[in-house]
Design a protein around this motif. Structure first.
Motif, mmCIF file in Angstrom:
data_model
loop_
_atom_site.group_PDB
_atom_site.id
_atom_site.type_symbol
_atom_site.label_atom_id
_atom_site.label_comp_id
_atom_site.label_asym_id
_atom_site.label_seq_id
_atom_site.Cartn_x
_atom_site.Cartn_y
_atom_site.Cartn_z
ATOM 1 N N UNK A 1 0.815 -1.216 0.000
ATOM 2 C CA UNK A 1 0.000 0.000 0.000
ATOM 3 C C UNK A 1 0.848 1.264 0.000
ATOM 4 N N UNK A 2 2.170 1.124 -0.038
ATOM 5 C CA UNK A 2 3.042 2.289 -0.135
ATOM 6 C C UNK A 2 3.844 2.589 1.104
ATOM 7 N N UNK A 3 3.710 1.769 2.135
ATOM 8 C CA UNK A 3 4.496 1.981 3.343
ATOM 9 C C UNK A 3 3.733 2.728 4.405
ATOM 10 N N UNK A 4 4.434 3.083 5.468
ATOM 11 C CA UNK A 4 3.817 3.782 6.591
ATOM 12 C C UNK A 4 4.593 5.080 6.845
ATOM 13 N N UNK A 5 3.872 6.150 7.124
ATOM 14 C CA UNK A 5 4.498 7.447 7.362
ATOM 15 C C UNK A 5 4.820 7.602 8.849
ATOM 16 N N UNK A 6 6.075 7.876 9.137
ATOM 17 C CA UNK A 6 6.538 8.107 10.498
ATOM 18 C C UNK A 6 7.447 9.331 10.483
ATOM 19 N N UNK B 1 3.731 0.449 15.373
ATOM 20 C CA UNK B 1 3.561 1.440 14.305
ATOM 21 C C UNK B 1 2.762 2.633 14.811
ATOM 22 N N UNK B 2 1.668 2.368 15.537
ATOM 23 C CA UNK B 2 0.854 3.459 16.069
ATOM 24 C C UNK B 2 1.675 4.350 17.003
ATOM 25 N N UNK B 3 2.518 3.733 17.840
ATOM 26 C CA UNK B 3 3.338 4.511 18.770
ATOM 27 C C UNK B 3 4.446 5.262 18.032
ATOM 28 N N UNK B 4 5.043 4.634 17.022
ATOM 29 C CA UNK B 4 6.075 5.307 16.238
ATOM 30 C C UNK B 4 5.513 6.510 15.517
ATOM 31 N N UNK B 5 4.297 6.381 15.007
ATOM 32 C CA UNK B 5 3.654 7.523 14.353
ATOM 33 C C UNK B 5 3.381 8.638 15.362
ATOM 34 N N UNK B 6 2.934 8.265 16.556
ATOM 35 C CA UNK B 6 2.691 9.275 17.590
ATOM 36 C C UNK B 6 3.986 9.957 18.003
ATOM 37 N N UNK B 7 5.082 9.182 18.052
ATOM 38 C CA UNK B 7 6.380 9.739 18.437
ATOM 39 C C UNK B 7 7.032 10.506 17.306
ATOM 40 N N UNK B 8 6.643 10.201 16.069
ATOM 41 C CA UNK B 8 7.305 10.789 14.912
ATOM 42 C C UNK B 8 8.728 10.291 14.774
ATOM 43 N N UNK B 9 8.979 9.060 15.255
ATOM 44 C CA UNK B 9 10.337 8.543 15.294
ATOM 45 C C UNK B 9 10.297 7.028 15.383
ATOM 46 N N UNK B 10 11.378 6.397 14.908
ATOM 47 C CA UNK B 10 11.540 4.952 15.094
ATOM 48 C C UNK B 10 12.508 4.631 16.221
ATOM 49 N N UNK B 11 13.025 5.641 16.901
ATOM 50 C CA UNK B 11 13.936 5.418 18.016
ATOM 51 C C UNK B 11 13.227 4.610 19.102
ATOM 52 N N UNK B 12 13.844 3.523 19.579
ATOM 53 C CA UNK B 12 13.151 2.648 20.530
ATOM 54 C C UNK B 12 12.605 3.342 21.766
ATOM 55 N N UNK B 13 13.392 4.252 22.356
ATOM 56 C CA UNK B 13 12.933 4.884 23.585
ATOM 57 C C UNK B 13 11.866 5.946 23.302
ATOM 58 N N UNK B 14 11.921 6.571 22.133
ATOM 59 C CA UNK B 14 10.872 7.519 21.760
ATOM 60 C C UNK B 14 9.550 6.786 21.540
ATOM 61 N N UNK B 15 9.623 5.613 20.901
ATOM 62 C CA UNK B 15 8.414 4.816 20.675
ATOM 63 C C UNK B 15 7.855 4.323 22.008
ATOM 64 N N UNK B 16 8.724 3.864 22.895
ATOM 65 C CA UNK B 16 8.275 3.421 24.217
ATOM 66 C C UNK B 16 7.589 4.551 24.966
ATOM 67 N N UNK B 17 8.174 5.746 24.930
ATOM 68 C CA UNK B 17 7.571 6.889 25.633
ATOM 69 C C UNK B 17 6.194 7.194 25.072
#
Length: 419
Positions: free
Chosen positions: A67-72, A329-345
């Protein structure tokens, strides 16, 4: 506006319509890629609780990519699940963790238990996000470890609750399960607590090893007390246990955490005998899952693709690892980042985090010392005319809020860790 299946993966091109795909993920040249690690058993006794999850993640990733990937964070990413087979061996799990980390995985999913214990210290030092399917892995010292989709064995209490309300004449039960701490003993503690709360007396509990080949003596011994309910907890040997019950002419109620490969069970017994068995894992073409309240993308399409591409491989984890991926994916989008600790936060900042069966909440401090497990609605399933079908959704957290002290007592009686 609450989270729905339609907006859960905002920024994903064209949604997640499921199409038949092969095992390898489909990546587009020139696109950025984020790797998601699965450090799981793909061979050995625990393979049914590992390999089907990689298959499921492959299906979900292929559909995101197609579908074109996911935007983060303003960038479009392809998703690439990367698997490592540790065979449920702790030394291999360490190798798997190091391999996936050095392969730049943004998150690593694991089954849980001793394999998580072998790597979690490294993950804390490396600031790597780890997902487990066993909330009992969580301790006050494991903030990087979360259980966003699977609350085993806590939800088993809801099956007992439903049984007691619908079969009030059931007053006695026996329990059988494997003797491992991670699955069998944890599950037995929940069932013991749930039976006590429901006013059902547990007459006997049998913990057996993984070397049993003949379950008839175990079943016959348990049936000697004439129980109304036969509970298999989280036993990996449900097929031979049900077969032994069938051969013994058992006529009472049967309850279990899972009933994986139930077609095999029917073949060895009969469709009539398995009718009404209570457990906790539906087939994903279940009509009750086809609504926007369910936050797993296109459950029926996912089910159809899995059955086509990986026939006979479906298990309880086939959708759980993919559900972890969707949550990430939902958390990475909310964080605007793929960094593990940013996604966890971002995950922990959401007080109503999504999981497969709807919005949940973080829980665990009262039992494990840290609110890093998502609890919410969970299905109670029964066998109906040869199929697993949902009879009701029940609130796991509501049961825990009322009865956590009973559960802690039962866990402590078995020597299990609590706070």
């Amino acid at each position: 506006m609450g989270i729905t299946r339609r907006n859960l993966l905002r920024g994903t091109a064209a949604g997640l319509a499921v199409a038949g795909t092969g095992f390898s993920t489909q990546l587009l040249a020139g696109q950025k890629t984020v790797k998601i690690g699965l450090n799981i058993p793909m061979t050995g006794d625990y393979a049914p609780w590992g390999l089907p999850g990689l298959y499921g993640c492959t299906i979900v990733a292929n559909n995101i990519n197609a579908a074109g990937g996911v935007e983060i964070g303003g960038e479009t990413y392809m998703i690439e699940p990367v698997g490592y087979d540790h065979g449920y061996d702790t030394e291999k799990a360490i190798v798997g963790y190091n391999t996936l980390r050095h392969d730049d995985c943004a998150m690593i999913m694991m089954l849980g238990g001793s394999t998580v214990g072998s790597i979690i210290g490294r993950a804390q030092r490396n600031k790597m996000l780890i997902n487990t399917l066993l909330p009992s892995d969580i301790t006050p010292d494991t903030p990087n470890l979360v259980a966003p989709s699977e609350s085993h064995p806590l939800y088993n209490a809801t099956g007992v609750e439903w049984l007691a309300e619908n079969y009030p004449d059931a007053k006695t039960a026996v329990i059988v399960t494997t003797n491992d701490i991670e699955y069998g003993q944890q599950s037995a503690a929940v069932y013991q607590a749930a039976f006590e709360v429901a006013g059902i007396k547990v007459l006997d509990t049998n913990f057996h090893g993984f070397d049993v080949t003949d379950f008839a003596p175990i079943v016959q011994g348990l049936l000697a007390s004439k129980p109304d309910v036969f509970c298999m907890a989280t036993d990996v040997y449900t097929t031979p246990l049900v077969e032994a019950l069938y051969n013994a002419g058992y006529e009472g109620k049967i309850i279990s955490c899972t009933l994986d490969l139930y077609d095999e069970v029917i073949a060895k017994t009969s469709k009539e005998f398995v009718e009404g068995i209570i457990f906790q894992f539906p087939d994903f073409d279940d009509p009750a899952l086809q609504s926007d309240d369910i936050l797993f993308p296109d459950p029926a399409g996912f089910w159809d693709t899995f059955q086509k591409d990986y026939p006979g491989q479906w298990s309880a984890v086939a959708w759980e690892y993919p559900a972890n991926l969707v949550s990430w994916i939902a958390a990475a989008q909310a964080a605007g980042s793929t960094d593990p600790m940013a996604v966890l936060a971002a995950q922990k900042a959401n007080s109503t985090p999504p999981h497969a069966f709807g919005q949940g909440r973080w829980w665990g401090k009262d039992l494990y010392g840290l609110d890093n497990c998502v609890v919410g609605q969970w299905p109670v399933v029964t066998m109906q005319n040869g199929r697993a079908r949902i009879v009701e959704f029940r609130d796991v957290g509501a049961w825990l809020d009322k009865n956590v002290e009973v559960l802690k007592r039962k866990m402590q009686d078995l020597g299990l860790r609590t706070v």
